[in-house]
Design a protein around this motif. Structure first.
Motif, PDB file in Angstrom:
ATOM      1  N   GLU A 107     -13.862-105.503  -6.616  1.00 16.92           N
ATOM      2  CA  GLU A 107     -13.078-105.969  -7.764  1.00 16.92           C
ATOM      3  C   GLU A 107     -11.954-105.001  -8.109  1.00 16.92           C
ATOM      4  N   TYR A 108     -12.253-103.714  -8.202  1.00 18.83           N
ATOM      5  CA  TYR A 108     -11.222-102.759  -8.592  1.00 18.83           C
ATOM      6  C   TYR A 108     -10.152-102.635  -7.526  1.00 18.83           C
ATOM      7  N   GLN A 109     -10.554-102.771  -6.245  1.00 18.19           N
ATOM      8  CA  GLN A 109      -9.572-102.705  -5.167  1.00 18.19           C
ATOM      9  C   GLN A 109      -8.602-103.880  -5.242  1.00 18.19           C
ATOM     10  N   ARG A 110      -9.116-105.058  -5.560  1.00 24.33           N
ATOM     11  CA  ARG A 110      -8.257-106.224  -5.679  1.00 24.33           C
ATOM     12  C   ARG A 110      -7.192-105.999  -6.751  1.00 24.33           C
ATOM     13  N   SER A 169      -0.874-110.971 -14.757  1.00 19.38           N
ATOM     14  CA  SER A 169      -1.832-111.833 -15.456  1.00 19.38           C
ATOM     15  C   SER A 169      -2.194-113.044 -14.609  1.00 19.38           C
ATOM     16  N   ARG A 170      -1.192-113.625 -13.963  1.00 17.69           N
ATOM     17  CA  ARG A 170      -1.456-114.798 -13.123  1.00 17.69           C
ATOM     18  C   ARG A 170      -2.396-114.447 -11.980  1.00 17.69           C
ATOM     19  N   ARG A 171      -2.152-113.313 -11.346  1.00 20.58           N
ATOM     20  CA  ARG A 171      -3.005-112.911 -10.221  1.00 20.58           C
ATOM     21  C   ARG A 171      -4.426-112.595 -10.670  1.00 20.58           C
ATOM     22  N   VAL A 172      -4.540-111.926 -11.791  1.00 16.83           N
ATOM     23  CA  VAL A 172      -5.869-111.615 -12.318  1.00 16.83           C
ATOM     24  C   VAL A 172      -6.618-112.901 -12.651  1.00 16.83           C
ATOM     25  N   ALA A 173      -5.907-113.869 -13.212  1.00 22.10           N
ATOM     26  CA  ALA A 173      -6.536-115.129 -13.623  1.00 22.10           C
ATOM     27  C   ALA A 173      -7.003-115.958 -12.430  1.00 22.10           C
ATOM     28  N   GLY A 227     -11.433-111.541 -15.123  1.00 19.45           N
ATOM     29  CA  GLY A 227     -10.625-110.418 -15.558  1.00 19.45           C
ATOM     30  C   GLY A 227      -9.761-110.773 -16.750  1.00 19.45           C
ATOM     31  N   ARG A 228      -9.428-109.763 -17.540  1.00 14.20           N
ATOM     32  CA  ARG A 228      -8.557-109.952 -18.695  1.00 14.20           C
ATOM     33  C   ARG A 228      -7.563-108.807 -18.757  1.00 14.20           C
ATOM     34  N   LEU A 229      -6.325-109.137 -19.075  1.00 16.47           N
ATOM     35  CA  LEU A 229      -5.282-108.133 -19.206  1.00 16.47           C
ATOM     36  C   LEU A 229      -4.976-107.903 -20.673  1.00 16.47           C
ATOM     37  N   GLU A 230      -4.936-106.640 -21.068  1.00 16.75           N
ATOM     38  CA  GLU A 230      -4.595-106.265 -22.444  1.00 16.75           C
ATOM     39  C   GLU A 230      -3.305-105.451 -22.432  1.00 16.75           C
ATOM     40  N   HIS A 231      -2.435-105.731 -23.432  1.00 14.74           N
ATOM     41  CA  HIS A 231      -1.135-105.066 -23.492  1.00 14.74           C
ATOM     42  C   HIS A 231      -0.634-105.132 -24.927  1.00 14.74           C
ATOM     43  N   GLY A 232       0.286-104.259 -25.252  1.00 16.34           N
ATOM     44  CA  GLY A 232       0.935-104.332 -26.553  1.00 16.34           C
ATOM     45  C   GLY A 232      -0.002-104.078 -27.709  1.00 16.34           C
TER      46      GLY A 232
END
Length: 302
Positions: free
Chosen positions: A74-77, A257-261, A267-272
């Motif tokens: 997972e982390y490598q991806r 975000s698209r790739r993670v989804a 996976g979830r992306l956090e920002h801002g």
């Protein structure tokens, strides 16, 4: 997880000059002592040319000798997505890998971005020799492995010379304190080109105190920071990997975000603002205050 033990080691430069043949599944698993513990090369059950590297029972890397573009962990991806987004497809880049393991991400970069120049800091020279013997690199890849402490290599990296710094530094199963500070992040920022990016793989769980401090640490150095992790890890429900990315320029958030989804892993992306809230008032870690990441709980990797 890449590996790096605190301290000094023989500063050994080694170009990637081994052949393309490697260990076969018919030879079975291999267990040998290395500088950082006991290394095991275990045949992958699903891919006939793939091997998993474990150190003291903890999974570190997965390498497919027939397909260096395969990223099984997972982390490598997620780090692979950042490599993909570091420049237009196929364009060579300059990468500094802090922590080497089985050199999975260096192999991926070389295969997807031919002519890329890469340096790897891996303090465990015995581990590097095992990997080069049993899981050899393509002779044409421009990968140089330096047997030295990750931070020491970073300190000697010329200013604005690297497109991507990837920190995957572990001592045992923990991120060492001296590679998780404002001073360390400042060295990484110094090494990057103006458009360059920093990425780090860390582990945490439960209260996520280490992860929150690491986000605060990067925000003290870089104006742009994001985090990607399994939602269960972000809720403190399980121990796992978190990927941090930082830059002085806007990050490719929409595409990341698209790739993670679309990954097979949640996976979830956090920002801002959401990422600032995630820090929950944590203070940046400095050389004077830093501690290593928490040890994984029993059976975390089983």
């Amino acid at each position: 997880m890449g590996r790096n033990r605190a301290g000094r080691a023989r500063d050994e430069d080694s170009a990637a000059t081994t052949g393309t043949d490697g260990r076969t599944h018919a030879q079975g698993p291999l267990v040998v002592p290395v500088g950082s513990g006991t290394a095991e090369l275990r045949p992958d059950r699903d891919r006939p040319n793939a091997w998993q590297l474990l150190i003291d029972g903890a999974p570190q890397s997965l390498v497919d000798l027939a397909d260096p573009t395969h990223l099984g962990f997972e982390y490598q991806r997620r780090l692979g997505h950042l490599i993909d987004l570091a420049a237009p497809p196929g364009r060579p880049i300059t990468v500094l890998h802090l922590g080497g393991g089985a050199l999975t991400l260096a192999r991926y970069t070389a295969a997807t971005r031919p002519r890329s120049r890469q340096q790897v800091a891996e303090i465990d020279t015995a581990l590097t020799e095992l990997v080069r013997t049993e899981l050899p690199l393509d002779r044409t890849w421009q990968i140089r492995v330096r047997g030295a402490d990750a931070r020491a290599v970073l300190e000697r990296t010329p200013e604005t010379s690297v497109d991507l710094v990837i920190a995957d530094v572990f001592s045992g199963a923990r991120v060492p304190a001296h590679c998780a500070t404002v001073e360390f992040a400042t060295l990484a920022a110094r090494a990057l080109t103006p458009e360059g990016r920093f990425a780090a793989n860390i582990t945490d769980g439960s209260s996520l105190a280490f992860a929150r401090a690491q986000v605060a640490t990067l925000l003290a150095v870089f104006p742009e920071v994001c985090l990607v992790a399994d939602p269960a890890v972000l809720r403190g429900k399980r121990f796992g990997n978190l990927i941090l990315a930082a830059s002085h320029q806007p990050l490719p958030l929409a595409e990341l975000s698209r790739r993670v989804a679309t990954d097979s892993y949640l996976g979830r992306l956090e920002h801002g603002r959401a990422l600032a809230d995630f820090t929950a008032g944590a203070a940046p870690a400095t050389d004077a205050t830093a501690a290593p990441s928490p040890a994984p709980p029993p059976k975390a990797f089983h």
